[in-house]
Design a protein around this motif. Structure first.
Motif, mmCIF file in Angstrom:
data_model
loop_
_atom_site.group_PDB
_atom_site.id
_atom_site.type_symbol
_atom_site.label_atom_id
_atom_site.label_comp_id
_atom_site.label_asym_id
_atom_site.label_seq_id
_atom_site.Cartn_x
_atom_site.Cartn_y
_atom_site.Cartn_z
ATOM 1 N N ASN A 132 -10.366 17.418 -41.841
ATOM 2 C CA ASN A 132 -10.365 16.009 -42.248
ATOM 3 C C ASN A 132 -9.778 15.108 -41.170
ATOM 4 O O ASN A 132 -10.222 13.974 -40.984
ATOM 5 C CB ASN A 132 -9.615 15.844 -43.573
ATOM 6 C CG ASN A 132 -10.460 16.343 -44.739
ATOM 7 O OD1 ASN A 132 -11.692 16.237 -44.710
ATOM 8 N ND2 ASN A 132 -9.829 16.895 -45.751
ATOM 9 N N TYR A 155 -7.134 14.994 -53.025
ATOM 10 C CA TYR A 155 -6.293 15.819 -52.151
ATOM 11 C C TYR A 155 -7.124 16.175 -50.924
ATOM 12 O O TYR A 155 -8.223 16.714 -51.054
ATOM 13 C CB TYR A 155 -5.830 17.108 -52.841
ATOM 14 C CG TYR A 155 -4.892 17.895 -51.949
ATOM 15 C CD1 TYR A 155 -3.525 17.603 -51.912
ATOM 16 C CD2 TYR A 155 -5.376 18.886 -51.098
ATOM 17 C CE1 TYR A 155 -2.665 18.285 -51.055
ATOM 18 C CE2 TYR A 155 -4.520 19.574 -50.245
ATOM 19 C CZ TYR A 155 -3.165 19.273 -50.227
ATOM 20 O OH TYR A 155 -2.312 19.940 -49.381
ATOM 21 N N HIS A 156 -6.583 15.854 -49.736
ATOM 22 C CA HIS A 156 -7.330 16.137 -48.511
ATOM 23 C C HIS A 156 -6.497 16.890 -47.477
ATOM 24 O O HIS A 156 -6.922 17.026 -46.339
ATOM 25 C CB HIS A 156 -7.841 14.836 -47.890
ATOM 26 C CG HIS A 156 -8.877 14.134 -48.716
ATOM 27 N ND1 HIS A 156 -10.169 14.599 -48.850
ATOM 28 C CD2 HIS A 156 -8.815 12.998 -49.470
ATOM 29 C CE1 HIS A 156 -10.868 13.782 -49.638
ATOM 30 N NE2 HIS A 156 -10.071 12.797 -50.019
ATOM 31 N N GLY A 157 -5.281 17.333 -47.845
ATOM 32 C CA GLY A 157 -4.535 18.144 -46.892
ATOM 33 C C GLY A 157 -3.091 17.740 -46.751
ATOM 34 O O GLY A 157 -2.641 16.734 -47.318
ATOM 35 N N ASP A 260 -15.840 15.797 -48.364
ATOM 36 C CA ASP A 260 -14.881 16.893 -48.236
ATOM 37 C C ASP A 260 -15.364 18.016 -49.160
ATOM 38 O O ASP A 260 -15.249 17.937 -50.385
ATOM 39 C CB ASP A 260 -13.479 16.401 -48.652
ATOM 40 C CG ASP A 260 -12.415 17.498 -48.541
ATOM 41 O OD1 ASP A 260 -12.776 18.687 -48.668
ATOM 42 O OD2 ASP A 260 -11.234 17.163 -48.351
ATOM 43 N N GLN A 263 -13.536 22.524 -51.333
ATOM 44 C CA GLN A 263 -13.584 23.326 -52.569
ATOM 45 C C GLN A 263 -14.989 23.466 -53.122
ATOM 46 O O GLN A 263 -15.295 24.453 -53.794
ATOM 47 C CB GLN A 263 -12.680 22.690 -53.643
ATOM 48 C CG GLN A 263 -11.217 22.700 -53.261
ATOM 49 C CD GLN A 263 -10.280 22.664 -54.468
ATOM 50 O OE1 GLN A 263 -10.660 22.851 -55.600
ATOM 51 N NE2 GLN A 263 -9.010 22.423 -54.190
ATOM 52 N N LYS A 290 -11.437 26.752 -46.742
ATOM 53 C CA LYS A 290 -11.288 27.656 -47.892
ATOM 54 C C LYS A 290 -12.431 28.670 -48.005
ATOM 55 O O LYS A 290 -12.475 29.636 -47.273
ATOM 56 C CB LYS A 290 -11.132 26.846 -49.186
ATOM 57 C CG LYS A 290 -9.780 26.126 -49.281
ATOM 58 C CD LYS A 290 -9.579 25.525 -50.645
ATOM 59 C CE LYS A 290 -8.270 24.779 -50.779
ATOM 60 N NZ LYS A 290 -7.138 25.589 -51.157
HETATM 61 C C1 LIG Z 1 -10.458 19.198 -51.097
HETATM 62 C C2 LIG Z 1 -9.461 19.688 -50.100
HETATM 63 N N1 LIG Z 1 -9.487 19.201 -48.854
HETATM 64 C C3 LIG Z 1 -8.624 19.621 -47.925
HETATM 65 C C4 LIG Z 1 -7.685 20.570 -48.215
HETATM 66 C C5 LIG Z 1 -6.727 21.023 -47.166
HETATM 67 O O1 LIG Z 1 -7.060 22.295 -46.741
HETATM 68 P P1 LIG Z 1 -5.973 23.214 -45.988
HETATM 69 O O2 LIG Z 1 -4.952 23.603 -47.010
HETATM 70 O O3 LIG Z 1 -6.815 24.367 -45.491
HETATM 71 O O4 LIG Z 1 -5.422 22.417 -44.890
HETATM 72 C C6 LIG Z 1 -7.637 21.130 -49.491
HETATM 73 C C7 LIG Z 1 -6.639 22.146 -49.840
HETATM 74 O O5 LIG Z 1 -6.371 22.453 -50.972
HETATM 75 C C8 LIG Z 1 -8.550 20.675 -50.464
HETATM 76 O O6 LIG Z 1 -8.541 21.145 -51.712
#
Ligand SMILES: Cc1ncc(COP(=O)(O)O)c(C=O)c1O
Length: 446
Positions: A132, A155-157, A260, A263, A290
């Motif tokens: 991201n 949630y993006h990190g 994104d 998931q 993931k």
């Molecule tokens: C939708 C989404 N984007 C980004 C992330 C961040 O990924 P990472 O934990 O591999 O940095 C997550 C982690 O749960 C997520 O669910």
């Protein structure tokens, strides 16, 4: 009510001879980040995994219905994945992009083949947060704009960019991180203003993006970013056409659209390979992690040649991005998803679960909402269906009860009020029936 039994399997875990859970917990408390959190009052130690199951140090088996937090896509220790990694580990564990290596090129070609439209240029990184971060850089470099529209409840990190994009206080430190990010209202048909009975809910929710652009930015934005289903936010599925209208507003303001898929990608939604396809849109940039690697530290960003060209203005390097071993693992995962028809299985088992969860909702008043697609499902627990007061402690207790019966589940939502189901896509019907029977009993035991 008889205690539900896990479906039988012909697999014996190895005897575990390592330190006890108590010792591990003690070391963890002394030597690891104190911000780490654990599920369960009596923390669970997992030492082995096979397909949709994991084993604790005593050899006790559990159905992993959270899938290593939506990461185990094709099943724990899938033999094809293990073999691909073993072979590559023996030949060359690491090289970087300053030399040629077939794995990264081969994997990029296979991944690009899964993408629609002009989404053909791949970047490899180590995590979803990094993906991201890179996507935002691309969007800003390409458009020359700065402001970004993200969504509440997202949630993006956990890095600075991810935290800035995320909109849950739980994950946000009180430090500067949200530079230029504005959060539009979450298109949540259960809690939001427009419900599932409104055929134009998608249009209405997207209207907030237009308003936000007009009021909070110069009128020009770099990007709109959204998960295709909000995972950590509690499996929030957007109303039909939401992303279509959201993309129109973002593009009208000069922005690119980022999906994104950390998931929702790789067939998990069942009907489609990518979550954004369930909303009939084609993004300009897609981020992944993931399930892409079934447990490997692998993330990716895929974009168009036109957008990628702007990132060629500077050198771009990532030491582990495209590592020989993780690319072998990623390619094996793509292969297994297709060969074992795991997307179709996600749809079949997901629908069975969804129907069963709806039945449980009829029986247990605590279940306020049932939602999701494929094997990305959630049930939101409320103390009262009229007020929708989040049932946080009850949710935690249901998880405890399920664990005691051999079922591992996830939690989500701002208040930890939503139970999440995201098992490996290789689960069987018997697993789904086991899950539903355990859950029923867990609710009855509250
Ligand atoms: C939708 C989404 N984007 C980004 C992330 C961040 O990924 P990472 O934990 O591999 O940095 C997550 C982690 O749960 C997520 O669910």
């Amino acid at each position: 009510m008889q205690k539900p039994e896990l479906p039988p399997v012909a697999y014996e875990p190895q005897p575990y001879r390592g330190p006890s859970a108590e010792d591990v917990l003690r070391s963890r408390r002394q030597f690891l980040n104190p911000g780490l959190f654990l599920y369960y009052k009596r923390p669970l130690m997992i030492v082995e995994g096979k397909a949709q199951y994991v084993f604790d140090e005593y050899g006790r088996r559990y159905l992993d219905a959270l899938g290593g937090i939506v990461t185990i896509s094709v099943g724990h220790c899938h033999p094809d994945v293990v073999e691909a990694v073993r072979r590559q580990n023996e030949l060359l564990q690491h090289s970087t992009t300053i030399y040629l290596h077939p794995n990264i090129a081969d994997y990029a070609e296979k991944l690009a083949a899964k993408m629609p439209g002009d989404l053909k240029v791949c970047y490899f990184v180590n995590s979803g947060s990094e993906a991201n971060d890179l996507a935002l850089l691309m969007a800003r470099a390409y458009t020359g704009n700065y402001d970004v529209i993200a969504l509440r409840n997202s949630y993006h990190g956990g890095n600075a960019t991810g935290m800035g994009l995320t909109a849950h206080r739980t994950w946000k430190f009180n430090v500067p991180h949200s530079f230029g990010v504005h959060h539009a209202i979450a298109p949540d048909p259960y809690r939001g203003t427009w419900g599932r009975d409104d055929p134009h809910a998608g249009l209405h929710y997207a209207g907030d993006i237009k308003s936000l652009i007009e009021h909070a930015t110069s009128g020009h934005v770099a990007a709109f970013i959204a998960e295709s289903i909000q995972g950590v936010g509690g499996c929030v599925v957007f109303p039909e056409n939401y992303l279509k209208h959201a993309y129109e507003h973002a593009r009208a303001a000069g922005g690119v659209c980022i999906a994104d898929e950390v998931q929702t990608g790789f067939g998990r939604t069942g009907t489609h390979y990518w979550g954004f396809e369930t909303q009939d849109v084609v993004p300009d940039i897609v981020t992944m992690a993931k399930g892409i690697g079934n447990g490997a530290p692998l993330g990716a960003v895929v974009t168009t040649p036109q957008i990628a060209a702007t990132l060629a203005q500077r050198l771009h390097f990532n030491t582990f991005g495209g590592n020989t071993v993780v690319c072998a693992q990623g390619a094996a995962v793509l292969y297994v998803i297709d060969r074992e028809k795991l997307q179709a299985n996600a749809l079949k088992i997901g629908n069975r679960l969804l129907a069963g969860l709806q039945r449980l909702k009829q029986k247990h008043n605590l279940i306020g909402d049932v939602r999701g697609k494929g094997l990305l499902l959630g049930i939101e627990l409320v103390k009262d269906r009229a007020t929708k007061q989040p049932a946080t402690s009850e949710c935690a207790q249901v998880l405890e009860n399920c664990r005691d019966m051999g079922l591992l589940l996830g939690k989500g939502g701002l208040y930890g009020q939503t139970i999440r189901f995201s098992p490996p896509m290789c689960v069987h019907e018997q697993d789904a029936d086991f899950l539903l029977a355990v859950l029923d009993r867990a609710f009855s035991g509250l």
